[in-house]
Design an enzyme around this catalytic site. Structure first.
Site, PDB file in Angstrom:
ATOM      1  N   HIS A 139       0.829  -1.213   0.000  1.00 25.27           N
ATOM      2  CA  HIS A 139       0.000   0.000   0.000  1.00 25.27           C
ATOM      3  C   HIS A 139       0.866   1.267   0.000  1.00 25.27           C
ATOM      4  O   HIS A 139       0.437   2.318   0.479  1.00 25.27           O
ATOM      5  CB  HIS A 139      -0.949   0.027   1.209  1.00 25.27           C
ATOM      6  CG  HIS A 139      -1.719  -1.239   1.401  1.00 25.27           C
ATOM      7  ND1 HIS A 139      -2.823  -1.562   0.644  1.00 25.27           N
ATOM      8  CD2 HIS A 139      -1.528  -2.279   2.260  1.00 25.27           C
ATOM      9  CE1 HIS A 139      -3.290  -2.742   1.024  1.00 25.27           C
ATOM     10  NE2 HIS A 139      -2.513  -3.198   2.003  1.00 25.27           N
ATOM     11  N   SER A 197      13.675  21.738 -17.025  1.00 22.82           N
ATOM     12  CA  SER A 197      12.496  22.600 -17.085  1.00 22.82           C
ATOM     13  C   SER A 197      12.840  23.877 -17.823  1.00 22.82           C
ATOM     14  O   SER A 197      13.962  24.400 -17.722  1.00 22.82           O
ATOM     15  CB  SER A 197      12.024  22.936 -15.666  1.00 22.82           C
ATOM     16  OG  SER A 197      11.097  24.011 -15.680  1.00 22.82           O
ATOM     17  N   LYS A 249      15.372  21.746 -11.904  1.00 22.40           N
ATOM     18  CA  LYS A 249      14.627  20.519 -12.161  1.00 22.40           C
ATOM     19  C   LYS A 249      15.447  19.486 -12.930  1.00 22.40           C
ATOM     20  O   LYS A 249      16.215  19.808 -13.831  1.00 22.40           O
ATOM     21  CB  LYS A 249      13.342  20.814 -12.947  1.00 22.40           C
ATOM     22  CG  LYS A 249      12.307  21.601 -12.207  1.00 22.40           C
ATOM     23  CD  LYS A 249      11.819  20.886 -10.955  1.00 22.40           C
ATOM     24  CE  LYS A 249      11.051  19.612 -11.257  1.00 22.40           C
ATOM     25  NZ  LYS A 249       9.799  19.840 -11.999  1.00 22.40           N
ATOM     26  N   GLU A 286       8.076   8.620 -17.696  1.00 23.70           N
ATOM     27  CA  GLU A 286       6.670   8.997 -17.842  1.00 23.70           C
ATOM     28  C   GLU A 286       6.154   8.628 -19.232  1.00 23.70           C
ATOM     29  O   GLU A 286       4.991   8.234 -19.402  1.00 23.70           O
ATOM     30  CB  GLU A 286       6.516  10.493 -17.572  1.00 23.70           C
ATOM     31  CG  GLU A 286       6.819  10.856 -16.113  1.00 23.70           C
ATOM     32  CD  GLU A 286       7.000  12.352 -15.900  1.00 23.70           C
ATOM     33  OE1 GLU A 286       6.878  13.112 -16.885  1.00 23.70           O
ATOM     34  OE2 GLU A 286       7.285  12.746 -14.758  1.00 23.70           O
TER      35      GLU A 286
END
Length: 474
Positions: free
Chosen positions: A159, A280, A286, A293
């Site tokens: 979980h 970024s 970043k 992704e």
């Protein structure tokens, strides 16, 4: 006489409208099957010569012509004509232009229905085996990564909450096991598709004296397809493949998601190489895991491809239907998503670095020794359910005081249950991990057995017969 631009011109008084030509063509999506179609035609011509349906001179001329076309295609010297309907008409036109009347004989005892099915199966076998090889490379890369970092400890999760603890290699090797299931599913799919449909013709076979076994053998197939109607209407192997591809991509997506989580500043368990991250346009600090992704995103596409193929074939009558021209859209989409994602994940694994101190630090909180405290009491005769209750109360007490259960004094443990003794302090994360050696566990002995088993699996061959001279990932 010049060959007609379509094979049914004799039946019709007028040609297709320009709009129908554009709507009807399959050329843009199936170009990558052209070389396989040439090879299938070469085997077909060889069979026609052997059975006397072509003279020796005709057969030799056609084989030379097809060989030259194949050579020109692989060298990039052929541009297919978009005015023709498909790769098959392009091939026949090229052959006729080069050889004259004898070129028209290449289509003896076959239909574009079985011709298309054959080209697809040739390409399917080779591309799926190539994908299986790439999955094996990812497995191998990940297995070597596990061996390199085998002694690192980290929390295990349920979980997404800290549950117990394990070794980093035990966590990472989970994906080797999952990927090997994907690889063997692909090989199983190839085994069922390893039948040659040439000779099924339009759908009911041929009255000419063809030898389907000769064609199948020459093309490296295990056997001819069993049924002529099924030869031209079967797309089960593509449905299977896209289903397996979707599951492979789901596994890659889950792996990508865990890497994304573990590289976040909140976890910090992993570092990705700069070469596989992006930045970024506005935030200079970043370092984004965009590539991972994209793997997640491509998994969604592959899942849609599997559903699209199922919907395509769900209510087709037997024989060839034009609907299945669309099968390549989903098939190639799923294939390309898998090829690119497997390759990039191999690069990610090869270059990512575990951060040992962050993983070890994470095992010092979250009451991660609680289960071992319960097991400690079980070894002293307490039923597990009662031991679970005792330790649960200790965890609650520790939380009320804002400490980890492992920080409670032995006297407090003994107050909860008298069988706790000073040796409970000998329970360490490394010691517990070493002791977990049942099959599949995280202990060193169990991991050594797992590595041996995975090595054996990775030594199994993925190749079958067939010509693989053309790079398939186009």
């Amino acid at each position: 006489m010049k060959a007609p631009s379509n094979p049914w011109a004799g039946r019709f008084r007028e040609g297709m409208s320009d709009r129908l030509v554009r709507f009807n063509t399959s050329l843009p999506i199936e170009t990558r099957l052209f070389e396989a179609d040439v090879r299938a035609s070469m085997a077909h011509v060889s069979m026609l010569s052997a059975t006397g349906l072509l003279t020796a001179e005709e057969g030799a001329a056609l084989e030379r012509g097809l060989g030259a076309i194949r050579e020109d295609w692989l060298a990039g010297r052929i541009e297919l004509d978009p005015e023709l309907e498909d790769i098959h008409m392009n091939l026949e036109m090229l052959l006729t232009e080069r050889l004259g009347e004898v070129g028209k004989k290449v289509h003896t005892a076959r239909s574009r229905n079985d011709q298309q099915a054959a080209a697809q199966r040739i390409f399917f076998k080779e591309s799926t085996l190539q994908l299986a090889e790439r999955v094996k490379l990812l497995e191998r890369t990940l297995l070597e990564h596990c061996k390199q970092h085998g002694n690192l400890v980290m929390p295990s999760y349920t979980h997404l909450q800290r549950a117990e603890f394990t070794s980093y290699a035990h966590w990472a090797s989970t994906y080797v096991v999952m990927l090997d299931r994907d690889r063997t599913r692909l090989l199983d799919c190839v085994r069922r598709a390893d039948e040659c449909p040439l000779g099924g013709c339009a759908s009911t076979g041929s009255s000419l004296g063809i030898d389907r076994w000769k064609t199948a053998t020459q093309l490296g197939f295990r056997r001819p397809t069993m049924h002529s109607i099924d030869s031209v209407s079967d797309r089960d192997y593509l449905v299977e493949f896209t289903g397996h591809a979707a599951l492979l991509m789901v596994h890659l997506s889950r792996f990508a998601e865990e890497i994304i989580v573990f590289t976040s500043q909140e976890f910090g368990f992993l570092r990705l190489a700069d070469a596989y991250c992006t930045g970024s346009s506005i935030m200079p600090q970043k370092k984004n895991p965009d590539v991972l992704e994209l793997v997640r995103g491509k998994a969604a596409t592959a899942m849609g491809d599997a559903m699209s193929l199922l919907a395509l074939v769900k209510n087709l009558t037997l024989g060839y239907n034009k609907d299945v021209q669309e099968d390549k859209t989903s098939w190639f989409s799923a294939l390309d998503a898998c090829m690119s994602s497997v390759d990039i994940m191999s690069d990610i694994v090869r270059t990512m670095e575990p951060v040992a101190h962050r993983m070890r630090e994470a095992t010092r909180s979250g009451h991660i020794l609680a289960t071992e405290y319960a097991n400690y009491l079980v070894r002293r005769g307490l039923p597990f359910r009662e031991a679970h209750h005792v330790v649960g109360e200790l965890v609650r007490k520790a939380e009320d005081r804002g400490v980890d259960v492992s920080e409670l004094d032995v006297s407090e443990l003994r107050a909860a249950y008298p069988h706790f003794a000073d040796d409970v302090r000998e329970l360490t994360i490394e010691g517990v991990i070493r002791g977990k050696n049942s099959a599949g566990s995280c202990g060193a002995e169990a991991m050594a057995r797992l590595y041996d088993e995975l090595e054996t699996l990775l030594q199994s061959p993925t190749q079958t017969r067939g010509d693989r001279t053309k790079e398939l990932n186009t």
